[in-house]
Structures are given as C-alpha cells and as structure tokens.
Design a protein around this motif. Sequence first.
Motif, mmCIF file in Angstrom:
data_model
loop_
_atom_site.group_PDB
_atom_site.id
_atom_site.type_symbol
_atom_site.label_atom_id
_atom_site.label_comp_id
_atom_site.label_asym_id
_atom_site.label_seq_id
_atom_site.Cartn_x
_atom_site.Cartn_y
_atom_site.Cartn_z
ATOM 1 N N ASN A 158 0.841 -1.194 0.000
ATOM 2 C CA ASN A 158 0.000 0.000 0.000
ATOM 3 C C ASN A 158 0.884 1.254 0.000
ATOM 4 O O ASN A 158 1.486 1.601 1.009
ATOM 5 N N GLU A 159 0.963 1.920 -1.134
ATOM 6 C CA GLU A 159 1.854 3.075 -1.274
ATOM 7 C C GLU A 159 1.517 4.182 -0.277
ATOM 8 O O GLU A 159 2.411 4.819 0.297
ATOM 9 N N ALA A 160 0.218 4.440 -0.069
ATOM 10 C CA ALA A 160 -0.198 5.526 0.827
ATOM 11 C C ALA A 160 0.216 5.243 2.264
ATOM 12 O O ALA A 160 0.673 6.146 2.983
ATOM 13 N N GLU A 161 0.079 3.985 2.700
ATOM 14 C CA GLU A 161 0.436 3.655 4.077
ATOM 15 C C GLU A 161 1.947 3.657 4.284
ATOM 16 O O GLU A 161 2.431 4.089 5.336
ATOM 17 N N ILE A 162 2.688 3.202 3.292
ATOM 18 C CA ILE A 162 4.144 3.262 3.378
ATOM 19 C C ILE A 162 4.594 4.712 3.478
ATOM 20 O O ILE A 162 5.486 5.056 4.282
ATOM 21 N N LYS A 163 3.980 5.570 2.708
ATOM 22 C CA LYS A 163 4.332 6.995 2.745
ATOM 23 C C LYS A 163 4.053 7.583 4.118
ATOM 24 O O LYS A 163 4.856 8.355 4.653
ATOM 25 N N LEU A 164 2.909 7.218 4.717
ATOM 26 C CA LEU A 164 2.570 7.699 6.054
ATOM 27 C C LEU A 164 3.639 7.315 7.067
ATOM 28 O O LEU A 164 4.120 8.151 7.837
ATOM 29 N N ILE A 165 4.000 6.039 7.079
ATOM 30 C CA ILE A 165 4.968 5.554 8.062
ATOM 31 C C ILE A 165 6.316 6.249 7.876
ATOM 32 O O ILE A 165 6.972 6.636 8.856
ATOM 33 N N ALA A 166 6.731 6.434 6.617
ATOM 34 C CA ALA A 166 7.996 7.115 6.347
ATOM 35 C C ALA A 166 7.949 8.557 6.829
ATOM 36 O O ALA A 166 8.918 9.060 7.428
ATOM 37 N N GLU A 167 6.832 9.236 6.595
ATOM 38 C CA GLU A 167 6.694 10.624 7.034
ATOM 39 C C GLU A 167 6.704 10.724 8.555
ATOM 40 O O GLU A 167 7.322 11.631 9.121
ATOM 41 N N TRP A 168 6.024 9.799 9.236
ATOM 42 C CA TRP A 168 5.995 9.827 10.703
ATOM 43 C C TRP A 168 7.387 9.591 11.265
ATOM 44 O O TRP A 168 7.789 10.247 12.227
ATOM 45 N N ARG A 169 8.107 8.657 10.681
ATOM 46 C CA ARG A 169 9.466 8.361 11.153
ATOM 47 C C ARG A 169 10.356 9.589 10.968
ATOM 48 O O ARG A 169 11.126 9.953 11.858
ATOM 49 N N GLN A 216 19.297 7.757 13.226
ATOM 50 C CA GLN A 216 18.602 8.795 12.471
ATOM 51 C C GLN A 216 19.123 8.826 11.037
ATOM 52 O O GLN A 216 20.337 8.869 10.811
ATOM 53 N N PHE A 217 18.188 8.824 10.090
ATOM 54 C CA PHE A 217 18.545 8.819 8.680
ATOM 55 C C PHE A 217 17.339 9.335 7.887
ATOM 56 O O PHE A 217 16.210 9.309 8.387
ATOM 57 N N PRO A 218 17.555 9.809 6.665
ATOM 58 C CA PRO A 218 16.421 10.226 5.838
ATOM 59 C C PRO A 218 15.536 9.016 5.553
ATOM 60 O O PRO A 218 15.992 8.001 5.011
ATOM 61 N N ALA A 219 14.282 9.094 5.933
ATOM 62 C CA ALA A 219 13.375 7.946 5.802
ATOM 63 C C ALA A 219 12.756 7.919 4.412
ATOM 64 O O ALA A 219 11.865 8.708 4.110
ATOM 65 N N ALA A 246 -9.202 6.061 10.415
ATOM 66 C CA ALA A 246 -8.041 6.701 9.796
ATOM 67 C C ALA A 246 -6.798 6.451 10.642
ATOM 68 O O ALA A 246 -6.835 6.616 11.870
ATOM 69 N N PRO A 247 -5.672 6.078 10.030
ATOM 70 C CA PRO A 247 -4.434 5.899 10.796
ATOM 71 C C PRO A 247 -3.942 7.232 11.359
ATOM 72 O O PRO A 247 -3.832 8.217 10.623
ATOM 73 N N VAL A 248 -3.670 7.258 12.653
ATOM 74 C CA VAL A 248 -3.173 8.488 13.293
ATOM 75 C C VAL A 248 -1.822 8.273 13.959
ATOM 76 O O VAL A 248 -1.215 9.217 14.455
ATOM 77 N N GLY A 249 -1.342 7.028 13.990
ATOM 78 C CA GLY A 249 -0.066 6.749 14.620
ATOM 79 C C GLY A 249 0.258 5.267 14.561
ATOM 80 O O GLY A 249 -0.391 4.502 13.841
ATOM 81 N N GLN A 250 1.248 4.871 15.332
ATOM 82 C CA GLN A 250 1.664 3.473 15.360
ATOM 83 C C GLN A 250 2.219 3.126 16.736
ATOM 84 O O GLN A 250 2.635 3.994 17.498
ATOM 85 N N VAL A 251 2.197 1.832 17.050
ATOM 86 C CA VAL A 251 2.756 1.330 18.301
ATOM 87 C C VAL A 251 3.027 -0.155 18.114
ATOM 88 O O VAL A 251 2.345 -0.832 17.328
#
Length: 225
Positions: free
Chosen positions: A43-54, A64-67, A97-102
């Motif tokens: 899922n491209e949209a969900e991968i993008k979300l996780i990368a942006e949150w990181r 720490q690195f460019p995600a 709606a996804p708002v975070g992760q744990v």
Amino acid sequence: MSEILRTFKHPPAGDLSSHCIPIIARGVVRGRLRPITMDTVRNEAEIKLIAEWREASSAWFTTQFPASEEGTRQWIEQQVLGADDRILFFVEDEEGAPVGQVGLLHYDEITKQCEYDNLLRGRKGKFGNIMSYALITLGIWSIEVLDVQVGYIRVVADNYRAIRIYQSLGAEEVERSPLVKLEENGVTRWLPAPAEGNAEPERELVTMRIRRESFLEILRSNHAK
C-alpha cells in the motif's frame, strides 16, 4: 506464543478485522489497533505515512537517517514482518483513519518479557488521548494473549513528553545509559559511550519498566468509569 504474533501479522485473506484490537477509553471505543501486514507493504499511501511519521520524529530515535519510502517498505517486510518476536500496529481513530503506530519487540516466551516500541503519533486524532490508550491497549493485549509479566520501554532522556506519558502509566526508570554520537554516510547513530571514557555523555538512554500490575490497575479503573 510467537505463532500468535505470526498469525496477527499474516492473517488469512479477508480476516484482518478479527485481528484488530479495539481501543477502549472509559467504556467507549475510540479506535483500534490494526496489525501491519503485507497489505501495508503493498500500500503506497500507508508506506508513505509511516515514512513521514518516522522522519518527523527522527530526533527521538537512536538511529537517524532520511526515511525513504523504499527503505520503509524493506524495514517493515524484513525487520517487522520477518521477525518472530516483533509486531507493529497502526493506531486508527474512530473513523478508521491511521493516526499513529505502536508495537512491541524482543518478546521472550520463556521470561514473558517484551519491549514496547515505536509509539508515534502521526497526526492528532478525534480523541486527544488516543496514543496513551493505544499503549494501554497493547499492554493489556500483551498480558492477556502473550502472558507478558513485565515490559520495558527505552526512550532518550530528553524526550520529556514521552517519559511523562510512560510515568503516568506506571512505568519506572530502572537504568540510564550514556550515549555518544557517531555520524557516518548521512546516518547519525547514538551509541553506548565507552566505559573508559571520561567525557560527559552527549545524551542518555533511559530504560523504563512497566509491570503487568500497572496495566491491570488501569484496566480496572477504565472499567469502573
């Protein structure tokens, strides 16, 4: 017990909803924990979300690195879905709606211990305290399903807000380790300081412990309201 983690991460087709965990606050369902699966990898949209949150929370990680999106996809597939002792959930609000992760990792079937990890708020949900309740929900689930007796949380000492949240849930500091910074090829790593070093540490890593009794007390209080 590791088989349980595999089942949640690799549910049968069309059976994902039965592996989601409701987030209940004071008797009201405020969202759910949805396990991250191969569907997320695709899922491209969900991968993008996780990368942006990181990327947005990178200051609080010891590496720490460019995600990038591709790096995030590989990390989920190899380090999360491919690990027997680890699981990661999306935190979803009342509207789905996804708002975070744990998640949790280093689950040990013998000692009944684990580490709670990757508590990240990506955006504000409709219910303001959803991330705290997401961790509570994960803690209760780990006790009831995995029989976890004690969990650990590792957090950099200058992440004061996170430490206050963990303390409010009953977590207590048990260790503080000095860190030094190493920068190499665009990656910043905060590593344990050499034992023989005399210089002041540049940062510290706090290990906190939360016992099952703390989560169970919160559960009892939650049901009483």
